[in-house]
Scaffold this active site. Sequence first.
Site, short mmCIF file in Angstrom:
data_model
loop_
_atom_site.label_atom_id
_atom_site.label_comp_id
_atom_site.label_asym_id
_atom_site.label_seq_id
_atom_site.Cartn_x
_atom_site.Cartn_y
_atom_site.Cartn_z
N GLU A 42 -115.90 20.97 12.48
CA GLU A 42 -116.71 21.45 11.36
C GLU A 42 -116.44 20.64 10.09
O GLU A 42 -115.28 20.35 9.77
CB GLU A 42 -116.41 22.93 11.09
CG GLU A 42 -117.29 23.52 9.99
CD GLU A 42 -116.84 24.90 9.54
OE1 GLU A 42 -117.71 25.73 9.24
OE2 GLU A 42 -115.62 25.16 9.49
N LYS B 49 -124.98 26.24 8.03
CA LYS B 49 -124.21 27.47 8.26
C LYS B 49 -124.83 28.65 7.52
O LYS B 49 -125.07 28.60 6.32
CB LYS B 49 -122.77 27.25 7.80
CG LYS B 49 -121.79 28.34 8.22
CD LYS B 49 -120.37 27.92 7.86
CE LYS B 49 -119.34 28.91 8.35
NZ LYS B 49 -117.95 28.45 8.06
N CYS C 29 -118.10 27.45 13.13
CA CYS C 29 -116.95 28.27 12.74
C CYS C 29 -117.22 29.77 12.92
O CYS C 29 -117.56 30.22 14.00
CB CYS C 29 -116.58 27.91 11.30
SG CYS C 29 -114.93 28.40 10.76
#
Length: 327
Positions: free
Chosen positions: A52, A143, A177
């Site tokens: 990430e 994200k 994540c």
Amino acid sequence: MTALNASNKDLLTVGLAQITPVWLNRDATLAKISDYASQAADQGCDLVGFGEALAPGYPFWLDRTDGARFNSDIQKEIHARYLDEGVCIERGDLAPLCALAKDRGIAIYVGIMERPLDRGGHSLYCTLVYIDKQGQIGSVHRKLMPTYEERLCWAAGDGHGLRTHPLGSFTVGGLNCWENWMPLARASLYAQGEDLHFSCWPGGSHNTHDLPGFIAKESRSYVMSVCGLMRIEDIPADVPHRDLIMGNETRGLLANGGTCLMGPDGQWVIEPIIGEERLAVATIDHRMVRRERQNFDPAGHYSRPDITQLVVDRTRQSTLVIKDPAK
């Protein structure tokens, strides 16, 4: 040349690259990513994945420098450097990596700090990019919700990148994540046929000890969890306020890795890799997916769309909609 085994279409070779960034240096980190992608191609990989926000790196300074202090000159200076090193896809920052994917016939999942022009060019998004074997960018997933202190420097994304991609006999999809904890985000990929799930992390074995097994058993899919690695001594000398970020430490780990691969039966294919840079390679078999789907398929025979359904908005969000007059 593609590495897909022509004699057994069910097999796919995957590479999991646990590496450190050249922290807060976009071009040097992308060059390192390209080098590891090339190494993966040399080892016959059809897909290679990276951690990430790897290019140009995770914002480790936030919890070491009073990152929540408002209007802080220190935070502004570090953030300005971070912004300068952001990856701008529209500018062509990923063009060399796309060319490598096409030339070597390898698909790539890579985590970047994206500086997109479609949101004005001055905010950063934690983005997972999929590049296919033809060198085309298949999805750019920002994200959905930055986690905790990440919200101090990352903007919230949208559903545009919640997509899956065909790769040999597999269908791959990915999340960043802690998005992997979000049931509906996972379900959106399951419903699009995902049977190889990619999750990327900044690094931390506490994150990958239990979750890959849970996702594998829930989805009856393979789960690639690829982490970054970051050592105190890897903080470059030219990073603003380096001494403050390092504190009294000269050695140690900010992120210890934890890269791993889980099978659809919940058994390790590659156990978590701790504290070392490494390209791990494994060949996975789609027949394992079909075996495990016999008694549970969350988007298929074990679903009830007449009772529960998920609606996903994949519109790329923007503050601007331009309507020019017709000519």
